[in-house]
Each structure stands twice: as C-alpha cells, then as structure tokens.
Design an enzyme around this catalytic site. Structure first.
Site, PDB file in Angstrom:
ATOM      1  CG  HIS C 219      -2.176  -0.836   0.907  1.00 30.91           C
ATOM      2  ND1 HIS C 219      -2.115  -2.181   0.640  1.00 30.91           N
ATOM      3  CD2 HIS C 219      -3.493  -0.515   0.819  1.00 30.91           C
ATOM      4  CE1 HIS C 219      -3.320  -2.640   0.415  1.00 30.91           C
ATOM      5  NE2 HIS C 219      -4.186  -1.647   0.521  1.00 30.91           N
ATOM      6  CB  SER C 223      -1.934  -2.374  -7.176  1.00 28.86           C
ATOM      7  OG  SER C 223      -2.527  -2.784  -5.975  1.00 28.86           O
ATOM      8  CE  LYS C 247     -10.791  -8.124 -13.619  1.00 27.67           C
ATOM      9  NZ  LYS C 247     -10.002  -7.247 -14.475  1.00 27.67           N
ATOM     10  CG  ASP C 248     -10.660  -9.456  -5.916  1.00 26.75           C
ATOM     11  OD1 ASP C 248      -9.977  -9.826  -6.894  1.00 26.75           O
ATOM     12  OD2 ASP C 248     -10.258  -8.619  -5.092  1.00 26.75           O
ATOM     13  CD  GLU C 291       0.777 -34.087  -2.072  1.00 28.00           C
ATOM     14  OE1 GLU C 291       0.857 -35.201  -2.639  1.00 28.00           O
ATOM     15  OE2 GLU C 291      -0.293 -33.535  -1.817  1.00 28.00           O
TER      16      GLU C 291
END
Lengths: 280, 194, 428
Positions: C219, C223, C247-248, C291
C-alpha cells in the site's frame, strides 16, 4: 557488480550440471540400463466396470453385499479389514438385526480381557467392533503365510492406482509364466512359493489364486458366482470399504457445483454492472 | 471475500459510481443477488464446520453397556461405566427399600417414588448414573466403606449434596435426583443399559 | 496512504464514529481493501490471485483447526485417527478432502501470483519489499505444506519426512547432528510427528502475519498494473471497493468451482495411493515423489549426479535451496527499468522458455529416473539457473523496449480504439 557475481554463481551451477549431464550421457551410451521383466511384462489393470466408477458413480448395494460375502468366505481367512466396523454394514443395506447377527456369528472373535482374571481372551463381536484381524500380529501373519504379510484390505482400492480395476484384474489375472518371458529373462523365473501375475507390480505375488472355481461361494440373490463375477463383486465391496462416503460426496458435489455455478453467473453480472461506466 | 455485505461502502451513496442510472433498482438487483448468494454459500459451509463437533459415529455406536448383576449381594453396589460416565448398580436391602418408600414424595425437591425409578418386580435394583446433578462430580457411597451421607444413599463430597436410598436429592445444592438411564433386564442377571 | 485523491473514511452513524475514535479498525479495512485504496483501473484477471491466496489460507486455517479437533499426533494412532475422520466424524471426509486439496489450491494460486509478478515486473522498485515478503511467505508455505503432508503418517508421509530431513545431512560435519536434532531421533517417529504437528499448526498464523506486512508494504507504492507504468493521476485509478471487490467476486466463484470439483469428484487426484498405506519404516515405496507443487524443485535436486569439489548430494541440496533463495535477489538481478514484459520482447521470450522449463522440471520430478528423464532434468535445471543468474541480468543491455504508454488511461483508451463513447452496460 551484481551482474558479475550472479553470472559467476550461475555459471558454477551450469558447469556442475554440464559435468553431470556428460556423465549421464556417457553411462547411457556405454552401459545402457538393461530392460527388466517387470518393465516389459507388467500389465495395466483391466476395467471392472463398477457402477461406483465415474463422476456420478453409485454403489449397487446388492453387488456390494455379494462382494461382502466373497470377503467373508474367501478373503477374511487371511486379510484384515481393520478400519471397517460391523455397524458400517447398515450403509450397504443390511438391517440392524442382520448386522448384529453377522457380528455375533463372525468366526474370528474380538480380542478382549477376561473380566475375572484379567488375562487375554476373546469375545463375540458386537456391531460397534471393527472387523477382527485373522492374525494376532504381524509376526503371526507372516509365520502362517510363508513369510508374506497379507495386507489390510480396508483401503486397498485407494492404495493402488485405479484400485477397483486393480483388485479385479489381480484376482482374475493368475496365469502361467509366458515362455517368451523365460526366454528373454532367464533369471526372472517365478520362485517357488510365489505365483505369476502380470497385474502385480513385480509379477510374482505370494498370495495363491483366491478364486479357484466358479460357484466357490453361493450367492443368496441367485446371481451366478463365476470367477469373474466374484472378482467384480469383491472389487465393488472393497471400493465401498475404502470410500464409504462416495455417494454422499457425489450428491453434495453436484449441489455444490450448481450453486457455485449460479454464483459465478451472478458475480459476473455484478462485476459488469459495477464497471459499466469505467473503461478498463 | 470482502464482498459479502458491503457492495456499497459504509456511509457512501452508490450514485457517484453510476452516473447514468436509468433503472437503479433493476441494475443493483444483480449486486444484491450475488452478495446474497455468497452469504447463503457461507452459511452452507459453516454447517459442516459446526456439525463436526457432534459425537462421531464410533462414539454413538458404543452407547450401550451390558452389566452382569449376579455377583452383587444385597446391600452392595458396583461402579461400572456407561457412555464413559460412571454407572452405579445397587442391590437395595429390604430396609433401604422401606426407608425410601417411607418418605413423603411431596416433600422432595424432585418428587419421584422408588417404583418410578426401578423396574416392576426388580425394585431392589437401583441403577443410576454416578454423576451428581449439581456440577458433575462422582458421589460417594457405591464403593465398600464409602460415606453414604446422612440419608444412607450417596453423598457428593464436592459441594455436599446428599442422596437417599432411592438416589433422590435430599440435601445440598443439586437440583435433581441421580439420573436413571434407559435399561432393561435381558435375563435375571444381565442388564442392558442404553 | 499513497495517493492524495484517496477517499477518506467518514463514518455517518454515531456508533461507527464512536468506534472510529476508540479503535479505527473499520478505517484500516476501508483504507486497505475498501474504497479508500485507489487501484489502477486496468488490472486484468491475474490480479485476482492475491485475494484468492488469502482466501485459500483462510480455508486452510478453518478446515485445519477443525481437523485438529479429531487428529491424534502419535505414530501409533495418527493413521487410524485420519481414517476415523474419514469414516466416523460428521462431515469429516469433507473437511479432510477440503484441507488436502486446499493445500494444492493454495500453492496453485500462489504460483500464478508469483508468475504474475515475474511477468509484469511487480518485484521491481519501488515494490522490492513486497516481493521479499512474498518470498518469505512462499518459504513458510513450503515448510507448512511439507509438515502437513507428514501428519497422516502414510508411506509417503514417512518417506517424505525421511528424505526431506535427509537434505540437512548433506551439510558437511554437522549435517547428521542437525538431522537428528530436527527429527528428535534417528528416523521419523513420535517425536518428529509431534513437533511437525505443533509447527504445522503454528506456521499458518505466522504466514497470516507476514501477509499483513506484505499488504502493508504494497500500500505504500500502490498496486502495479499490466502496463507497469506509474499512476499519474486520479483518472488512472478506481477505488478498490466496489470495483475490485466485484471483480474478485468473479475470481472467488471460479476458484470455488475448481476447488469443489476437486473435493467432490476427484479428491485423490493430486494425492498418491501410497499414502493410504500406513507408514512402514522397514519398506520404502517403489517410487517416492513429493506432492506436485514440489516436483520442479525435486527435479533440480535429482539432477546433480556428479561430484565436483563438493559431493553430488551437497550440490543437489544447495541447488534446490538456491533455486528458491535466488528469488530474494531478483529485484537487483533485473536491471531493466521497464516493468511489464508486454514492452520487453526479449525478456518475454525468455520468460516463456522459463515457464516451459519449470513444467519440464515438474514432469521430470515426478517421472522415473531413466536416462532420458535425467538428461531432460539436467538441461532444464541448467536453464533455470542460467535464466535467473545469467540471462536476466544481461538481457536488458541488448534489449530495445517497445514504447511505453504515457499513462494507464492512455493505454486503456488505446485498447478501446481511442473513442470516448460510453461503455454500454452488459446486463439488460
């Protein structure tokens, strides 16, 4: 400066890898790895076509019950089923009273303690008990089986790739060792006491063929007990023992996917709505 | 999922974002629908998270206990366990039965007769949980030589609750009589509890 | 907060005003992921994956805490306690499958998140600290995932613990001592299982803490965006809420769709059958593999087969750890001032090769070690190191970047053909 140091470190790793690569190639050319009998003659499992297979798979309770009968009359002599309880049998369609009777009449008794003397003893099985093991411990199991350990079957169909198909193929897959194998790999002759089975990882399994004749068990529902049928049925039973919640999982999954699908649609609409006046 | 119930930030009017709203209600319906769906989904996921704390199948399956009462002489009691809780099985003497029946039921805190707390024809067999109804301690009185309290039944040492020979609360802070579980005699000498 | 035009939190209700005076938590959230955080308006779907990673961590913590109510960390009963969860605990199979597949979803989302950072240059100034904290989170995740995989105490759990602690025995002189200290014994057993459980429970909360620092550090500059160009003015940004929360929401929906498909229809797809066999210290499975999310690193470990000054085993371990630790130096290894690979034709090409390279490493990591696969692994490992340590530092010198847009808004308008017609609403 950063460039010089990092390039040096990078070059060191690349150089060591180049040496290793040279060694690998040299070995591969000079002494290529010999083929092994396991590699050439091992077969992938054949499909058992069980109703539990696939995305909407369900158990056929009559088949699972027949498989349970095969387990009880054939497999249970050597193989434990320790993560399954008698009470679980209600889920494949047995009534509580039937489960109680099955538990009570089970040949192998449950280990317990004599309440008077405190000595080790056995008692009749109750529905809340797990299936008792045929051998008291691993040493006893090996001693009775030519030093081989019969594995627990509770999770067998999840502990092998394509487990249900594997179980079905393995128990119907016994055969004589092919002549070609002996010709190509004279050292790979099946040792005495083992049995040739191309579906087993190293081709030679300690378990003797468990299903020897059609009609080895007599099905209560009148189904003809061919070897193939018994093998499919016991594979169906072991699919259930390994994943008893399969039907609930598929049902919940369908509901979840529909719900989330609608949510995706709505979320997309809300996204378009929020952004309608902003170019991006 | 920061979206749940705040499509419009607190204290803000949505209008500045939507300057050319022709039909605001129809347009925002889809936002509300998406957020509501997310909320319903969240609740649906919470249910198994809560349900997992309920007793599991193995705990529920082991919920009956068989007791052999043939070795309990008159005046004696044994302590065994039922659903991981202590269970008292007591063979009352005729004197103890008479004492229990002599009490005026109306005067009791939790009025019950001995007959209501035993099976017909088996009034001498008093089968109760050994869990004090005050705060769950195990009362004394079932073991040989233990303090049976002022009423000859059971006595809880934690906070001084005293029970009589029918295991009814007579003195002290406990609100109820000792609990009689479901049971029945499967033969003259065996009791199936639960 | 970063930009002067960021909205200010102004509570209207008296209760919220009172709370804001005493504990300005709503203000913090408002400024972090609310309307008070201005975000470039041109973020694409790759910017969903940060929020999705946070969601995945939340899923793991919630399912993990509930599973811990039933799991027993003792070598004698661990395996059967997991089976009891699968069979007897109410909704236990759902919780366990969600937790096991949730780990895969978490790592998958984080790999895409890292890939996004590599492609759009999110690691470069002024966001170096965001990147460094991200690498710390990644390391913590790997440790947590490994220890979690040991807990069911199946064959792969046991032999995974054996092999991974074996890395430390490559350290000269003190290696064996460190390994025995880590395990609390000479082989994985109760002591190891119990401490792994303890740390597996602890580390996710440490991860959550570092995530807060990660977001805090983000922050300060704000971004990044697909052009890599700095924000120039208010027209370049939109408030995080409602624009990116909406959007998320779409991203969360798609994530859940994939996650549910795994849990309910193929819960063991990403697992290994051998882990349904109880741990047996006397017998190693024929083919041990980690894995899927560790396979590329495992391939690097396996590729070092020759001694050169140091023993091969030590080279393998150094290279494997090095392949992750070099990410810490990435902001200084890449000297190009251009962030987004969209404007860096050569870097973009090499990055494409790296993606392919990592997929090859993943394949080799899980495949049997025959000559072909070993050779493939050695070449792919060499490219991995060459990419980060040699190519990346030098490529900027010979590269002519494509012209950058003057601003985010300019890039957006160019994409829409330069017209200024109002974007018509989609819902009708």
């Amino acid at each position: 400066m950063v460039r010089a140091i990092s390039s040096l470190i990078g070059a060191a790793f690349v150089f060591v890898l180049a040496i290793a690569l040279f060694g690998t190639v040299k070995t591969a050319v000079e002494e290529p790895a010999a083929e092994s009998a396991e590699h050439v003659f091992h077969l992938g499992p054949r499909e058992a076509d069980l109703p539990s297979a696939g995305l909407a798979g369900k158990f056929d309770n009559r088949q699972v019950q027949r498989g349970f009968q095969v387990y009880k009359e054939v497999c249970a002599a050597c193989h434990s089923l320790k993560y399954v309880h008698f009470r679980d049998l209600t889920k494949i369609g047995y009534a509580e009273a039937e489960v109680k009777a099955i538990a009570n009449q089970w040949v192998i008794e449950q280990p317990s303690i004599n309440p008077e003397t405190g000595e080790a003893a056995t008692r009749k099985n109750a529905p809340s008990d797990p299936f008792p093991s045929p051998f008291i411990n691993e040493i006893a199991a090996r001693a009775a089986n030519n030093n081989a350990l019969p594995p627990d079957l509770s999770l067998m169909t999840k502990a092998r790739h394509d487990g249900p198909d594997y179980v079905y193929s393995l128990i119907t897959g016994y055969q004589n060792q092919p002549a070609r194998l002996l010709k190509e790999f004279p050292g790979a002759k099946t040792p005495a006491g083992l049995h040739y089975n191309p579906y087993f990882a190293n081709l030679n399994i300690a378990m003797p063929p468990p299903l020897t004749a059609d009609g080895q068990v007599t099905y209560a529902d009148g189904t003809k007990a061919t070897k193939d049928q018994m093998a499919r049925d016991v594979a169906a039973f072991l699919t259930w023992t390994a994943e008893p919640n399969l039907e609930a999982r598929h049902a919940a999954g369908l509901a979840a996917l529909i719900f989330i699908g609608i949510f995706c649609f709505l979320a997309w609409g809300a996204y378009q709505n929020v952004w309608r006046d902003v170019k991006h | 999922m920061a979206t749940v119930d705040d499509m419009v930030p607190p204290g803000e009017d949505p209008a500045p974002y939507h300057e050319h709203v022709d039909d605001p209600r129809r347009r925002d319906f889809i936002n509300i629908a998406a957020v509501s769906f997310a909320g319903v989904g969240a609740v649906a996921i919470v249910l198994p998270l809560i349900n997992q704390m309920n007793p599991s199948a193995d705990v529920l399956a082991a919920s009956t206990t068989e007791v052999d009462v043939s070795k309990i002489a008159s005046g004696q009691a044994i302590k065994t366990s039922f659903r991981k809780q202590p269970l008292f099985v007591r063979n009352l003497t005729p004197k103890e039965i008479a004492e229990a029946n002599a009490v005026d039921v109306g005067s009791l805190r939790d009025p019950q007769t001995l007959a209501e707390r035993t099976k017909p024809g088996k009034e001498n067999w008093l089968i109760t949980l050994g869990v004090c109804t005050h705060l769950g301690c195990v009362p004394l009185g079932a073991g040989e030589g233990e303090n049976k309290g002022p009423f000859g039944g059971y006595f809880c040492p934690c906070h001084g609750s005293a029970y009589d020979t029918a295991a009814r609360i007579r003195q002290g802070p406990a609100p109820k009589n000792l609990v009689v579980p479901d049971y029945n005699f499967t033969s003259d000498t065996t009791v199936l509890v639960g | 907060m970063s930009f002067p035009w960021a909205k200010h939190y102004e509570p209207k209700q008296p209760l919220m005003r009172w709370l804001d005076e005493k504990l300005p938590l709503p203000r913090l959230v408002y400024n972090a992921v609310g309307a008070g955080y201005p975000v470039p308006r041109n973020l694409n779907y790759f910017w969903n994956f940060g929020v999705l990673a946070g969601l995945a961590l939340a899923v793991q913590i919630i399912t993990g805490v509930t599973l811990a109510m039933h799991y027993a960390a003792n070598a004698g009963v661990a395996f059967s306690s997991v089976e009891s969860i699968m069979r007897d605990v109410n909704a236990g199979w759902f919780l366990r499958y969600a937790h096991a597949n949730g780990a895969s979803m978490f790592l998958l989302v984080v790999y895409i998140h890292i890939g996004r950072g590599l492609y759009y240059g999110s690691y470069k100034a002024p966001r170096e600290m965001v990147w460094l904290l991200g690498v710390v989170i990644f390391l913590l995740m790997m440790a947590t995932a490994f220890m979690g995989y040991v807990l069911p105490w199946g064959q792969m759990s046991f032999w995974g613990a054996q092999v991974i602690t074996g890395f430390f025995s490559a350290i000269p002189v003190v290696g064996e001592t460190i390994r025995v200290w880590l395990l609390g014994g000479f082989a994985p057993d109760n002591a190891a299982l119990n401490r792994f459980f303890s740390l597996h429970y602890l580390l996710p909360f440490v991860i959550a803490g570092v995530i807060i620092l990660h977001i805090w550090a983000l922050h300060i500059p704000g971004s990044n965006n697909p052009t890599g160009v700095d924000v120039k003015g208010e027209q370049d940004t939109v408030p995080f809420h409602p624009y990116y929360t909406a959007k998320d929401g779409v991203g969360v929906g798609v994530f859940m769709l994939v996650f549910a498909a795994l849990i309910f229809f193929s819960p063991n797809l990403l697992g290994h059958p051998d882990n349904y066999i109880e741990a047996n210290p006397l017998s190693t499975p024929a083919h041990i593999v980690p894995e899927w999310y560790f396979l590329p690193f495992y391939a690097i470990l396996k590729s070092f087969t020759a001694d050169f000054i140091l023993p091969a085993k030590l080279w393998g371990v150094l290279a494997m750890f090095g392949s992750i630790l070099l990410l810490f130096f990435l902001p200084w290894l890449d000297s190009s001032p251009v962030r987004s690979a969209n404007y860096r034709p050569k870097y973009r090409l090499f990055l494409g090769v790296l993606l392919l390279d990592v997929l090859v490493l993943g394949y080799v990591g899980g495949a049997e070690a025959n000559a072909r696969n070993v050779i493939l692994g050695q070449i792919a490992s060499a490219y991995y190191f060459a990419h980060f340590l040699i190519i990346l530092p030098w490529v900027a010198r010979s590269e002519r970047p494509r012209p950058l847009p003057n601003s985010i808004t300019e890039a957006v308008l160019a994409k829409h053909g330069g017209t200024s017609l109002a974007h018509s609403a989609v819902t009708a």
